[in-house]
Design a protein around this motif. Structure first.
Motif, PDB file in Angstrom:
ATOM      1  N   UNK A   1     -31.612  11.008  -6.954  1.00 46.63           N
ATOM      2  CA  UNK A   1     -30.851  12.056  -6.021  1.00 46.63           C
ATOM      3  C   UNK A   1     -30.846  11.084  -4.624  1.00 46.63           C
ATOM      4  N   UNK A   2     -29.487  11.154  -4.228  1.00 43.72           N
ATOM      5  CA  UNK A   2     -29.187  10.310  -3.077  1.00 43.72           C
ATOM      6  C   UNK A   2     -28.332  11.390  -1.958  1.00 43.72           C
ATOM      7  N   UNK A   3     -28.936  11.237  -0.638  1.00 45.71           N
ATOM      8  CA  UNK A   3     -28.178  11.653   0.507  1.00 45.71           C
ATOM      9  C   UNK A   3     -27.523  10.824   1.342  1.00 45.71           C
ATOM     10  N   UNK A   4     -26.251  11.041   1.554  1.00 46.04           N
ATOM     11  CA  UNK A   4     -25.400  10.075   2.314  1.00 46.04           C
ATOM     12  C   UNK A   4     -25.057  10.907   3.473  1.00 46.04           C
ATOM     13  N   UNK A   5     -25.635  10.460   4.701  1.00 45.85           N
ATOM     14  CA  UNK A   5     -25.621  11.198   6.063  1.00 45.85           C
ATOM     15  C   UNK A   5     -25.882  12.548   5.807  1.00 45.85           C
ATOM     16  N   UNK A   6     -26.542  13.204   4.953  1.00 40.42           N
ATOM     17  CA  UNK A   6     -26.730  14.663   4.946  1.00 40.42           C
ATOM     18  C   UNK A   6     -25.530  15.303   4.887  1.00 40.42           C
ATOM     19  N   UNK A   7     -24.570  14.494   4.414  1.00 48.69           N
ATOM     20  CA  UNK A   7     -23.242  15.156   3.945  1.00 48.69           C
ATOM     21  C   UNK A   7     -22.795  15.193   2.641  1.00 48.69           C
TER      22      UNK A   7
ATOM     23  N   UNK B   1      -6.562   1.725  13.477  1.00 47.76           N
ATOM     24  CA  UNK B   1      -5.288   1.661  12.598  1.00 47.76           C
ATOM     25  C   UNK B   1      -5.918   2.042  10.913  1.00 47.76           C
ATOM     26  N   UNK B   2      -7.045   1.129  10.850  1.00 50.21           N
ATOM     27  CA  UNK B   2      -7.462   1.321   9.481  1.00 50.21           C
ATOM     28  C   UNK B   2      -8.174   2.831   9.250  1.00 50.21           C
ATOM     29  N   UNK B   3      -8.678   3.342  10.314  1.00 52.62           N
ATOM     30  CA  UNK B   3      -9.124   4.471   9.950  1.00 52.62           C
ATOM     31  C   UNK B   3      -8.149   5.699   9.849  1.00 52.62           C
ATOM     32  N   UNK B   4      -6.864   5.371  10.229  1.00 50.82           N
ATOM     33  CA  UNK B   4      -5.887   6.420   9.821  1.00 50.82           C
ATOM     34  C   UNK B   4      -5.214   6.395   8.329  1.00 50.82           C
ATOM     35  N   UNK B   5      -5.571   5.315   7.750  1.00 48.72           N
ATOM     36  CA  UNK B   5      -5.037   5.216   6.308  1.00 48.72           C
ATOM     37  C   UNK B   5      -6.078   5.651   5.352  1.00 48.72           C
ATOM     38  N   UNK B   6      -7.146   6.190   5.841  1.00 47.74           N
ATOM     39  CA  UNK B   6      -8.047   6.687   4.586  1.00 47.74           C
ATOM     40  C   UNK B   6      -7.829   8.015   4.238  1.00 47.74           C
ATOM     41  N   UNK B   7      -7.509   8.169   2.868  1.00 46.18           N
ATOM     42  CA  UNK B   7      -7.257   9.337   2.191  1.00 46.18           C
ATOM     43  C   UNK B   7      -8.340  10.377   2.016  1.00 46.18           C
ATOM     44  N   UNK B   8      -9.685   9.634   1.705  1.00 44.10           N
ATOM     45  CA  UNK B   8     -10.804  10.176   1.368  1.00 44.10           C
ATOM     46  C   UNK B   8     -11.757   9.292   1.273  1.00 44.10           C
ATOM     47  N   UNK B   9     -13.182   9.817   1.550  1.00 45.49           N
ATOM     48  CA  UNK B   9     -14.210   8.871   1.478  1.00 45.49           C
ATOM     49  C   UNK B   9     -15.296   9.539   0.462  1.00 45.49           C
ATOM     50  N   UNK B  10     -15.631   8.747  -0.507  1.00 45.06           N
ATOM     51  CA  UNK B  10     -16.503   9.360  -1.743  1.00 45.06           C
ATOM     52  C   UNK B  10     -17.946   8.636  -1.767  1.00 45.06           C
TER      53      UNK B  10
ATOM     54  N   UNK C   1     -17.174  14.998   3.708  1.00 48.84           N
ATOM     55  CA  UNK C   1     -16.372  15.524   5.098  1.00 48.84           C
ATOM     56  C   UNK C   1     -16.275  14.479   6.046  1.00 48.84           C
ATOM     57  N   UNK C   2     -15.204  14.833   6.925  1.00 50.59           N
ATOM     58  CA  UNK C   2     -14.982  13.880   8.030  1.00 50.59           C
ATOM     59  C   UNK C   2     -16.099  13.330   8.816  1.00 50.59           C
ATOM     60  N   UNK C   3     -16.140  12.156   8.836  1.00 50.92           N
ATOM     61  CA  UNK C   3     -17.528  11.502   9.690  1.00 50.92           C
ATOM     62  C   UNK C   3     -16.791  10.254  10.266  1.00 50.92           C
ATOM     63  N   UNK C   4     -17.663   9.773  11.162  1.00 51.44           N
ATOM     64  CA  UNK C   4     -17.462   8.420  11.954  1.00 51.44           C
ATOM     65  C   UNK C   4     -18.268   7.470  10.955  1.00 51.44           C
ATOM     66  N   UNK C   5     -17.066   6.516  10.531  1.00 52.62           N
ATOM     67  CA  UNK C   5     -17.498   5.406   9.675  1.00 52.62           C
ATOM     68  C   UNK C   5     -17.676   4.238  10.398  1.00 52.62           C
TER      69      UNK C   5
END
Length: 164
Positions: A147-153, A33-42, A74-78
């Motif tokens: 410079x930081x890469x977050x999951x190559x995304x 349920x919490x994953x469905x309330x995410x508008x964006x991940x930054x 972009x959408x990813x499994x968190x």
């Protein structure tokens, strides 16, 4: 972004933007349920401000300042761990090159929603919640470039200037 005199270090994190009130009355607080309330991940850069002993040891953290990137990841499994690589360039060489992970960042939303419910409140549309799973504290100095890469995304790139 400036390096202020009382900045003791920086960390990389991610932030969730909330799409609607959560939880609704009677709604279960679950990973699904919490994953469905995410508008964006930054991606975010967190500056911790506090004080050090003269020996350089941290004595206390007063507060944190968060700089959030304007483009969402972009959408990813968190629900699992998220790899983060941070490289700090200083004086033409690499001062830091570390890889670590954000440990199950989605748990931050679950924990926050549960605490708010206990207090008779809830997450609201537009709220920003960071995962708070900082894997390391980076020593950043004026003139450094991070410079930081977050999951190559997603990539965070900042040059740090002298503080005021």
């Amino acid at each position: 972004m400036s390096v202020h005199e009382n900045t003791v270090g920086y960390q990389i994190d991610i932030a969730f933007e909330i799409a609607r009130e959560y939880p609704f009355v009677g709604e279960d607080i679950t990973a699904e349920s919490v994953s469905r309330v995410i508008a964006g991940v930054y991606p975010v850069l967190v500056a911790f401000n506090g004080y050090r002993h003269r020996s350089g040891r941290l004595t206390r953290i007063d507060h944190a300042e968060i700089t959030m990137e304007s483009t969402p990841i972009p959408c990813m499994d968190l629900s699992g761990d998220v790899d983060v690589r941070a490289v700090v360039h200083r004086d033409g060489r690499t001062a830091w090159d570390v890889t670590s992970m954000l440990v199950r960042p989605l748990r931050a939303l679950l924990w926050t929603a549960e605490r708010l419910r206990e207090e008779g409140s809830r997450l609201k549309k537009g709220d920003i919640v960071t995962s708070g799973t900082y894997p390391f504290l980076l020593d950043i100095r004026p003139g450094d470039r991070l410079i930081a890469d977050v999951v190559d995304k997603a990539e965070i790139s900042h040059r740090f200037e002298n503080g005021v």
